[in-house]
Design a protein around this motif. Structure first.
Motif, PDB file in Angstrom:
ATOM      1  N   VAL A 141       0.860  -1.170   0.000  1.00 51.70           N
ATOM      2  CA  VAL A 141       0.000   0.000   0.000  1.00 51.70           C
ATOM      3  C   VAL A 141       0.896   1.220   0.000  1.00 51.70           C
ATOM      4  O   VAL A 141       1.852   1.311   0.771  1.00 51.70           O
ATOM      5  CB  VAL A 141      -0.924   0.004   1.233  1.00 51.70           C
ATOM      6  CG1 VAL A 141      -1.780   1.248   1.265  1.00 51.70           C
ATOM      7  CG2 VAL A 141      -1.788  -1.238   1.246  1.00 51.70           C
ATOM      8  N   TYR A 153       1.002   5.728  -0.512  1.00 47.80           N
ATOM      9  CA  TYR A 153       0.213   6.955  -0.391  1.00 47.80           C
ATOM     10  C   TYR A 153       0.260   7.707  -1.707  1.00 47.80           C
ATOM     11  O   TYR A 153       1.337   7.992  -2.233  1.00 47.80           O
ATOM     12  CB  TYR A 153       0.755   7.830   0.741  1.00 47.80           C
ATOM     13  CG  TYR A 153      -0.047   9.073   0.978  1.00 47.80           C
ATOM     14  CD1 TYR A 153      -1.286   9.004   1.585  1.00 47.80           C
ATOM     15  CD2 TYR A 153       0.430  10.319   0.577  1.00 47.80           C
ATOM     16  CE1 TYR A 153      -2.031  10.143   1.805  1.00 47.80           C
ATOM     17  CE2 TYR A 153      -0.313  11.461   0.788  1.00 47.80           C
ATOM     18  CZ  TYR A 153      -1.545  11.370   1.401  1.00 47.80           C
ATOM     19  OH  TYR A 153      -2.285  12.497   1.597  1.00 47.80           O
ATOM     20  N   ASP A 154      -0.887   8.031  -2.270  1.00 54.50           N
ATOM     21  CA  ASP A 154      -0.973   8.790  -3.510  1.00 54.50           C
ATOM     22  C   ASP A 154      -1.158  10.257  -3.150  1.00 54.50           C
ATOM     23  O   ASP A 154      -2.198  10.659  -2.650  1.00 54.50           O
ATOM     24  CB  ASP A 154      -2.144   8.279  -4.350  1.00 54.50           C
ATOM     25  CG  ASP A 154      -2.144   8.851  -5.755  1.00 54.50           C
ATOM     26  OD1 ASP A 154      -1.256   9.660  -6.070  1.00 54.50           O
ATOM     27  OD2 ASP A 154      -3.031   8.475  -6.535  1.00 54.50           O
ATOM     28  N   VAL A 158      -4.924   9.815  -0.853  1.00 55.22           N
ATOM     29  CA  VAL A 158      -5.434   8.585  -0.254  1.00 55.22           C
ATOM     30  C   VAL A 158      -4.388   7.496  -0.363  1.00 55.22           C
ATOM     31  O   VAL A 158      -3.422   7.606  -1.117  1.00 55.22           O
ATOM     32  CB  VAL A 158      -6.736   8.114  -0.946  1.00 55.22           C
ATOM     33  CG1 VAL A 158      -7.856   9.099  -0.720  1.00 55.22           C
ATOM     34  CG2 VAL A 158      -6.510   7.896  -2.423  1.00 55.22           C
ATOM     35  N   TYR A 159      -4.582   6.421   0.401  1.00 52.04           N
ATOM     36  CA  TYR A 159      -3.726   5.249   0.302  1.00 52.04           C
ATOM     37  C   TYR A 159      -4.315   4.302  -0.743  1.00 52.04           C
ATOM     38  O   TYR A 159      -5.535   4.134  -0.816  1.00 52.04           O
ATOM     39  CB  TYR A 159      -3.630   4.529   1.645  1.00 52.04           C
ATOM     40  CG  TYR A 159      -2.804   5.283   2.645  1.00 52.04           C
ATOM     41  CD1 TYR A 159      -1.430   5.167   2.654  1.00 52.04           C
ATOM     42  CD2 TYR A 159      -3.401   6.113   3.580  1.00 52.04           C
ATOM     43  CE1 TYR A 159      -0.662   5.851   3.561  1.00 52.04           C
ATOM     44  CE2 TYR A 159      -2.640   6.817   4.497  1.00 52.04           C
ATOM     45  CZ  TYR A 159      -1.266   6.673   4.482  1.00 52.04           C
ATOM     46  OH  TYR A 159      -0.495   7.357   5.368  1.00 52.04           O
ATOM     47  N   LYS A 160      -3.450   3.709  -1.568  1.00 50.24           N
ATOM     48  CA  LYS A 160      -3.927   2.791  -2.584  1.00 50.24           C
ATOM     49  C   LYS A 160      -2.905   1.694  -2.791  1.00 50.24           C
ATOM     50  O   LYS A 160      -1.755   1.809  -2.390  1.00 50.24           O
ATOM     51  CB  LYS A 160      -4.206   3.489  -3.907  1.00 50.24           C
ATOM     52  CG  LYS A 160      -2.984   4.059  -4.577  1.00 50.24           C
ATOM     53  CD  LYS A 160      -3.348   4.675  -5.910  1.00 50.24           C
ATOM     54  CE  LYS A 160      -2.148   4.806  -6.805  1.00 50.24           C
ATOM     55  NZ  LYS A 160      -1.631   3.570  -7.323  1.00 50.24           N
ATOM     56  N   ARG A 161      -3.330   0.610  -3.445  1.00 53.58           N
ATOM     57  CA  ARG A 161      -2.430  -0.502  -3.732  1.00 53.58           C
ATOM     58  C   ARG A 161      -1.495  -0.108  -4.856  1.00 53.58           C
ATOM     59  O   ARG A 161      -1.884   0.589  -5.798  1.00 53.58           O
ATOM     60  CB  ARG A 161      -3.231  -1.739  -4.123  1.00 53.58           C
ATOM     61  CG  ARG A 161      -4.020  -2.270  -2.968  1.00 53.58           C
ATOM     62  CD  ARG A 161      -4.807  -3.523  -3.225  1.00 53.58           C
ATOM     63  NE  ARG A 161      -4.789  -4.053  -4.572  1.00 53.58           N
ATOM     64  CZ  ARG A 161      -5.536  -5.053  -4.965  1.00 53.58           C
ATOM     65  NH1 ARG A 161      -6.362  -5.621  -4.130  1.00 53.58           N
ATOM     66  NH2 ARG A 161      -5.477  -5.493  -6.186  1.00 53.58           N
ATOM     67  N   TYR A 195      -1.892  -0.380  -9.270  1.00 51.64           N
ATOM     68  CA  TYR A 195      -3.307  -0.525  -9.571  1.00 51.64           C
ATOM     69  C   TYR A 195      -3.908   0.838  -9.884  1.00 51.64           C
ATOM     70  O   TYR A 195      -3.519   1.850  -9.314  1.00 51.64           O
ATOM     71  CB  TYR A 195      -4.069  -1.133  -8.386  1.00 51.64           C
ATOM     72  CG  TYR A 195      -3.936  -2.627  -8.302  1.00 51.64           C
ATOM     73  CD1 TYR A 195      -4.904  -3.452  -8.857  1.00 51.64           C
ATOM     74  CD2 TYR A 195      -2.852  -3.216  -7.689  1.00 51.64           C
ATOM     75  CE1 TYR A 195      -4.783  -4.827  -8.788  1.00 51.64           C
ATOM     76  CE2 TYR A 195      -2.722  -4.584  -7.624  1.00 51.64           C
ATOM     77  CZ  TYR A 195      -3.700  -5.373  -8.174  1.00 51.64           C
ATOM     78  OH  TYR A 195      -3.584  -6.742  -8.116  1.00 51.64           O
ATOM     79  N   SER A 200      -6.612   3.637  -9.514  1.00 52.77           N
ATOM     80  CA  SER A 200      -7.498   3.994  -8.406  1.00 52.77           C
ATOM     81  C   SER A 200      -8.947   3.981  -8.871  1.00 52.77           C
ATOM     82  O   SER A 200      -9.246   3.863 -10.069  1.00 52.77           O
ATOM     83  CB  SER A 200      -7.138   5.380  -7.869  1.00 52.77           C
ATOM     84  OG  SER A 200      -7.430   6.355  -8.846  1.00 52.77           O
ATOM     85  N   SER A 201      -9.850   4.120  -7.922  1.00 52.77           N
ATOM     86  CA  SER A 201     -11.273   4.089  -8.255  1.00 52.77           C
ATOM     87  C   SER A 201     -11.684   5.292  -9.096  1.00 52.77           C
ATOM     88  O   SER A 201     -12.685   5.250  -9.807  1.00 52.77           O
ATOM     89  CB  SER A 201     -12.109   4.039  -6.974  1.00 52.77           C
ATOM     90  OG  SER A 201     -11.830   5.180  -6.184  1.00 52.77           O
ATOM     91  N   TYR A 231      -3.696   6.680 -12.519  1.00 55.29           N
ATOM     92  CA  TYR A 231      -2.544   5.784 -12.364  1.00 55.29           C
ATOM     93  C   TYR A 231      -1.296   6.620 -12.521  1.00 55.29           C
ATOM     94  O   TYR A 231      -1.142   7.310 -13.539  1.00 55.29           O
ATOM     95  CB  TYR A 231      -2.594   4.661 -13.399  1.00 55.29           C
ATOM     96  CG  TYR A 231      -1.446   3.687 -13.263  1.00 55.29           C
ATOM     97  CD1 TYR A 231      -1.415   2.772 -12.219  1.00 55.29           C
ATOM     98  CD2 TYR A 231      -0.394   3.681 -14.168  1.00 55.29           C
ATOM     99  CE1 TYR A 231      -0.372   1.876 -12.085  1.00 55.29           C
ATOM    100  CE2 TYR A 231       0.655   2.796 -14.042  1.00 55.29           C
ATOM    101  CZ  TYR A 231       0.654   1.896 -12.994  1.00 55.29           C
ATOM    102  OH  TYR A 231       1.697   1.016 -12.858  1.00 55.29           O
TER     103      TYR A 231
END
Length: 53
Positions: A26, A28-29, A34-37, A40, A42-43, A47
């Motif tokens: 994980v 931090y973006d 937000v934190y993301k994998r 991947y 994001s919602s 990218y």
């Protein structure tokens, strides 16, 4: 055909399988805040800080 002579204990089995786990990567973006994998999309469709979808 090879057949085990004794039952494998839980400790022996678990020690052999310690590397079989999911690693949670994980990050931090900073663009979205937000934190993301990692690796991947994001919602929101971002990218690497760019809109891809």
């Amino acid at each position: 055909m090879a057949v085990p002579k004794r039952k494998t204990s839980k400790a022996k089995k678990n020690a052999r399988q310690t590397h079989k786990k999911l690693s949670s990567t994980v990050s931090y973006d900073s663009v979205l805040g937000v934190y993301k994998r990692s690796h991947y999309v994001s919602s929101d469709g971002y990218y690497k800080g760019r809109k891809v979808i």
